[in-house]
Design a protein around this motif. Structure first.
Motif, short mmCIF file in Angstrom:
data_model
loop_
_atom_site.label_atom_id
_atom_site.label_comp_id
_atom_site.label_asym_id
_atom_site.label_seq_id
_atom_site.Cartn_x
_atom_site.Cartn_y
_atom_site.Cartn_z
N UNK A 70 25.82 40.39 -75.90
CA UNK A 70 24.87 39.31 -75.64
C UNK A 70 24.26 39.44 -74.25
N UNK A 71 25.09 39.75 -73.25
CA UNK A 71 24.59 39.92 -71.88
C UNK A 71 23.65 41.11 -71.77
N UNK A 72 24.00 42.22 -72.41
CA UNK A 72 23.11 43.39 -72.40
C UNK A 72 21.77 43.07 -73.04
N UNK A 73 21.79 42.34 -74.14
CA UNK A 73 20.55 41.94 -74.83
C UNK A 73 19.72 41.06 -73.91
N UNK A 74 20.35 40.06 -73.28
CA UNK A 74 19.62 39.15 -72.39
C UNK A 74 19.01 39.93 -71.23
N UNK A 75 19.78 40.80 -70.62
CA UNK A 75 19.29 41.58 -69.48
C UNK A 75 18.11 42.47 -69.90
N UNK A 76 18.21 43.07 -71.07
CA UNK A 76 17.13 43.93 -71.55
C UNK A 76 15.86 43.11 -71.78
N UNK A 77 16.01 41.90 -72.32
CA UNK A 77 14.86 41.04 -72.59
C UNK A 77 14.23 40.48 -71.33
N UNK A 78 14.99 40.40 -70.25
CA UNK A 78 14.49 39.75 -69.02
C UNK A 78 14.30 40.70 -67.84
N UNK A 79 14.47 42.01 -68.08
CA UNK A 79 14.30 42.93 -66.95
C UNK A 79 12.84 42.92 -66.49
N UNK A 80 12.67 43.18 -65.21
CA UNK A 80 11.32 43.21 -64.64
C UNK A 80 10.52 44.33 -65.26
#
Length: 82
Positions: A70-80
């Motif tokens: 879930x954290x990896x997905x969130x980070x991927x969706x919100x990366x600059x």
């Protein structure tokens, strides 16, 4: 520049403001401090890092592999996007 101390650390005062509580109590001249803040992205990245490095801290209360995903997905969706 004026500074305000909290727990032994000094922060620059960048302004002052007045506030009124719901029961009508007025607080005036409250210092506004320049306190460095962490972004949501940095927070989530640190959460992921801790779970990868120390899953044993979290195993009792969560499904660590699911949380990592879930954290990896969130980070991927919100990366600059540069």
């Amino acid at each position: 520049m004026n500074k305000y101390e909290i727990c032994g650390k000094e922060y620059p005062i960048i302004g002052h403001f007045d506030a009124v509580s719901p029961d009508g109590v007025v607080a005036s001249n409250i210092p506004l401090l320049d306190i460095p803040m962490m972004t949501d992205y940095q927070w989530q990245r640190n959460c992921l890092k801790r779970r990868i490095e120390h899953p044993e801290y979290y195993e009792v209360t969560e499904d660590v592999p699911a949380t990592i995903a879930r954290l990896e997905k969130w980070l991927n969706e919100h990366k600059k996007r540069d």
